[in-house]
Scaffold this active site. Structure first.
Site, mmCIF file in Angstrom:
data_model
loop_
_atom_site.group_PDB
_atom_site.id
_atom_site.type_symbol
_atom_site.label_atom_id
_atom_site.label_comp_id
_atom_site.label_asym_id
_atom_site.label_seq_id
_atom_site.Cartn_x
_atom_site.Cartn_y
_atom_site.Cartn_z
ATOM 1 N N CYS A 112 3.590 -3.489 -4.460
ATOM 2 C CA CYS A 112 3.563 -3.825 -3.034
ATOM 3 C C CYS A 112 4.616 -4.901 -2.726
ATOM 4 C CB CYS A 112 2.145 -4.257 -2.644
ATOM 5 S SG CYS A 112 1.916 -4.661 -0.917
ATOM 6 N N ASP A 151 -0.036 6.745 1.835
ATOM 7 C CA ASP A 151 0.146 5.299 1.998
ATOM 8 C C ASP A 151 0.347 4.973 3.476
ATOM 9 O OD1 ASP A 151 1.049 2.633 1.979
ATOM 10 O OD2 ASP A 151 1.920 2.872 -0.009
ATOM 11 N N HIS A 201 -2.115 3.352 -0.743
ATOM 12 C CA HIS A 201 -1.416 2.145 -1.172
ATOM 13 C C HIS A 201 -2.225 1.421 -2.255
ATOM 14 C CE1 HIS A 201 1.756 -0.770 -0.428
ATOM 15 N NE2 HIS A 201 0.860 -1.732 -0.544
#
Length: 245
Positions: free
Chosen positions: A132, A179, A212
């Site tokens: 991330c 995501d 995600h």
């Protein structure tokens, strides 16, 4: 919870109930989690945490996994003492929070960590992975740091470095199909730009149905249909590191 209407997308799934097998050390002006394999090695991987910081059990679990695959693994505190994001924080405040934690301004810390790995751990071949926020940091480092061999960016936030694609080192980009933070059109554009500008080996892979944070955030048993993709993502990461370190 303050951000209940829009829960932080990084926090999907249970966290690992995991203590870690390494130790916390002081590396120059920053703290770090370090894990070393039983056999001597000159290969190391820097693990760059997500917004939840260097102490997140999930991230340490991945660092330890790297160690079981023969690497010295180090996860430094790239927030340098600033508080990590908490699931209870108000999501409306996130943009202001992240402005003081720039994934493109970690070079000083990376230099300190590289020196530690070389001088204290005997590392000669060093790669980097990140999740991330840390995935965006990997892309930044692959664009400019000559001392790293390779990188794996796991759902790195593309928009942080969307105009820069001339990578110095082989880089593997991992994304989830579902995501909410990184739309597939951004991934498609990244691939196009890499094809036009990148002179080194790279790979962009999208994992079906994954959200995600899937490689390091979910417990394997929370959604049985996700387990194969979680395991595949981890193995792909290891295979890439093995190829280039």
């Amino acid at each position: 919870m303050a951000n209940e209407s829009r829960p932080c997308p990084c926090d999907i799934g249970d966290r690992f109930d995991y203590g870690g097998r390494g130790q916390e050390v002081e590396v120059g002006h920053i703290k770090a989690y370090v894990c070393k394999p039983s056999a001597s090695t000159d290969k190391a991987v820097i693990v760059i945490h997500d917004i939840f910081g260097w102490q997140l059990p999930n991230t340490r679990y991945i660092a330890d996994m790297l160690t079981t695959n023969g690497y010295i693994a180090i996860c430094p505190d790239f927030f340098v003492g600033q508080e990590a994001w908490k699931p209870s924080n108000d999501w409306a405040s996130f943009d202001d929070w992240v402005k003081t934690r720039d994934a493109g301004k970690i070079d000083k810390e990376v230099d300190v960590v590289l020196k530690y790995l070389k001088d204290q751990c005997g590392a000669k071949k060093i790669g980097v992975i990140g999740f991330c926020w840390g995935g965006a940091a990997v892309q930044h480092l692959m664009l400019k740091n000559p001392h790293l061999k390779t990188g794996v960016s796991l759902y790195g936030v593309i928009r942080r470095f969307e105009d820069k694609h001339s990578l110095l080192h082989p880089t593997f980009f991992i994304f989830g199909e579902k995501d909410d933070i990184i739309p597939l059109e951004q991934v498609t554009l990244l691939e196009q730009k890499l094809k036009q500008n990148c002179k080194v080996d790279y790979k962009v892979k999208i994992y079906p149905g994954q959200t995600h944070g899937f490689v390091h955030r979910k417990r394997e048993d929370i959604n049985p249909q996700d387990k194969p993709f979680i395991e595949e993502g981890r193995q792909d990461m290891i295979n890439w590191l093995n190829k280039y370190i």
